[in-house]
Motif scaffolding. Structure first.
Motif, PDB file in Angstrom:
ATOM      1  N   MET A   1       0.831  -1.199   0.000  1.00  0.00           N
ATOM      2  CA  MET A   1       0.000   0.000   0.000  1.00  0.00           C
ATOM      3  C   MET A   1       0.867   1.251   0.000  1.00  0.00           C
ATOM      4  O   MET A   1       1.851   1.323   0.717  1.00  0.00           O
ATOM      5  N   ASN A   2       0.500   2.228  -0.824  1.00  0.00           N
ATOM      6  CA  ASN A   2       1.247   3.470  -0.947  1.00  0.00           C
ATOM      7  C   ASN A   2       0.701   4.519   0.019  1.00  0.00           C
ATOM      8  O   ASN A   2      -0.494   4.804   0.041  1.00  0.00           O
ATOM      9  N   TYR A   3       1.610   5.115   0.825  1.00  0.00           N
ATOM     10  CA  TYR A   3       1.171   6.066   1.849  1.00  0.00           C
ATOM     11  C   TYR A   3       0.448   7.274   1.262  1.00  0.00           C
ATOM     12  O   TYR A   3      -0.632   7.650   1.731  1.00  0.00           O
ATOM     13  N   LYS A   4       1.025   7.886   0.243  1.00  0.00           N
ATOM     14  CA  LYS A   4       0.428   9.100  -0.318  1.00  0.00           C
ATOM     15  C   LYS A   4      -0.957   8.815  -0.897  1.00  0.00           C
ATOM     16  O   LYS A   4      -1.880   9.630  -0.771  1.00  0.00           O
ATOM     17  N   LEU A   5      -1.116   7.658  -1.516  1.00  0.00           N
ATOM     18  CA  LEU A   5      -2.413   7.288  -2.076  1.00  0.00           C
ATOM     19  C   LEU A   5      -3.422   7.040  -0.960  1.00  0.00           C
ATOM     20  O   LEU A   5      -4.559   7.528  -1.009  1.00  0.00           O
ATOM     21  N   LEU A   6      -3.012   6.275   0.062  1.00  0.00           N
ATOM     22  CA  LEU A   6      -3.894   6.006   1.185  1.00  0.00           C
ATOM     23  C   LEU A   6      -4.318   7.298   1.878  1.00  0.00           C
ATOM     24  O   LEU A   6      -5.484   7.498   2.210  1.00  0.00           O
ATOM     25  N   ARG A   7      -3.350   8.182   2.086  1.00  0.00           N
ATOM     26  CA  ARG A   7      -3.646   9.445   2.758  1.00  0.00           C
ATOM     27  C   ARG A   7      -4.626  10.277   1.942  1.00  0.00           C
ATOM     28  O   ARG A   7      -5.550  10.892   2.486  1.00  0.00           O
ATOM     29  N   ALA A   8      -4.429  10.325   0.625  1.00  0.00           N
ATOM     30  CA  ALA A   8      -5.318  11.095  -0.245  1.00  0.00           C
ATOM     31  C   ALA A   8      -6.759  10.587  -0.148  1.00  0.00           C
ATOM     32  O   ALA A   8      -7.708  11.369  -0.196  1.00  0.00           O
ATOM     33  N   VAL A   9      -6.907   9.288   0.027  1.00  0.00           N
ATOM     34  CA  VAL A   9      -8.243   8.691   0.100  1.00  0.00           C
ATOM     35  C   VAL A   9      -8.911   8.968   1.441  1.00  0.00           C
ATOM     36  O   VAL A   9     -10.099   9.325   1.501  1.00  0.00           O
ATOM     37  N   ILE A  10      -8.156   8.824   2.537  1.00  0.00           N
ATOM     38  CA  ILE A  10      -8.782   8.896   3.857  1.00  0.00           C
ATOM     39  C   ILE A  10      -8.688  10.272   4.527  1.00  0.00           C
ATOM     40  O   ILE A  10      -9.413  10.539   5.486  1.00  0.00           O
TER      41      ILE A  10
END
Length: 221
Positions: free
Chosen positions: A1-10
């Motif tokens: 899982m990519n941090y920046k992608l996860l953060r952008a989603v949540i």
């Protein structure tokens, strides 16, 4: 899982569910090897920080029990979680922590070592991990204090202190450095705790009002 992608989603949900006012954001040193420390109330402590502060990269030390489920392990690892086994010398965790700092990434840890489940303003005695990691990697420490336990839809407040650099401890014996530097960090966190209480309770969260009242007190002396 990519941090920046996860953060952008949540991130939008985190901001809505845990509204938080941050003071002292000018003290942040972003995208650098910095040891951030904060008082610890619950597993939700990092939500507002992820949403507001750590936009590109994030590493946080979390108790190993939280990684037991496969999904939990994947999600927490993706969000920068570093598992550590409490009550024992976790060599692998130490190597990981030193590795992320040496590669120029930030680290968040909770120096109390356990949660303040009572929700009081008290801070427990600090472990020396933050100081040890900062000294070994030449990283500054940035202290942060949150006003109260995070609760859904209830506004919280976080005060970010100025970076603490540890050069003054060079040349001292390791045992003395760990003890003295950890005490200095604890004292600074207590000072920030009192400051944040004043801002929230006496100035209704208005930082400008607090700064004005402080200036007036100093001028009277």
């Amino acid at each position: 899982m990519n941090y920046k992608l996860l953060r952008a989603v949540i991130s939008p949900a985190l901001k809505m569910l845990w509204p938080t006012t941050f003071y002292g954001t000018e003290n942040l040193i972003l995208d650098k090897n910095v040891v951030y420390v904060c008082n610890h109330y619950s597993a939700l402590d990092t939500n507002a920080m992820v949403a507001k502060i750590f936009k590109n990269k994030f590493n946080v030390v979390i108790k190993g029990e939280a990684f037991k489920s496969k999904f939990g392990a994947r999600f927490l690892t993706g969000m920068g979680g570093i598992p550590i086994e409490r009550g024992e010398a976790d060599v692998e965790a130490v190597k990981k922590i030193l590795g992320v700092l040496k590669s120029g990434e930030p680290l968040l840890l909770f120096p109390e070592g356990t949660r303040n489940k009572s929700g009081s303003k008290e801070m427990f005695k600090f472990k020396d991990g933050a100081v040890v990691f900062a000294l070994k990697t030449g990283s500054p420490i940035i202290p942060m204090v949150q006003y109260r336990p995070p609760k859904i839809f209830r506004r919280n407040y976080v005060l970010i202190g100025k970076p603490m650099y540890l050069e003054k401890y060079s040349g001292m014996r390791t045992s003395s450095v760990k003890c003295e530097a950890t005490q200095d960090l604890y004292d600074e966190m207590i000072r920030l705790r009192h400051q944040l209480d004043n801002i929230v309770e006496n100035c209704r969260g208005d930082l400008k009002k607090y700064e004005l009242s402080t200036k007036m007190r100093l001028e009277k002396k």
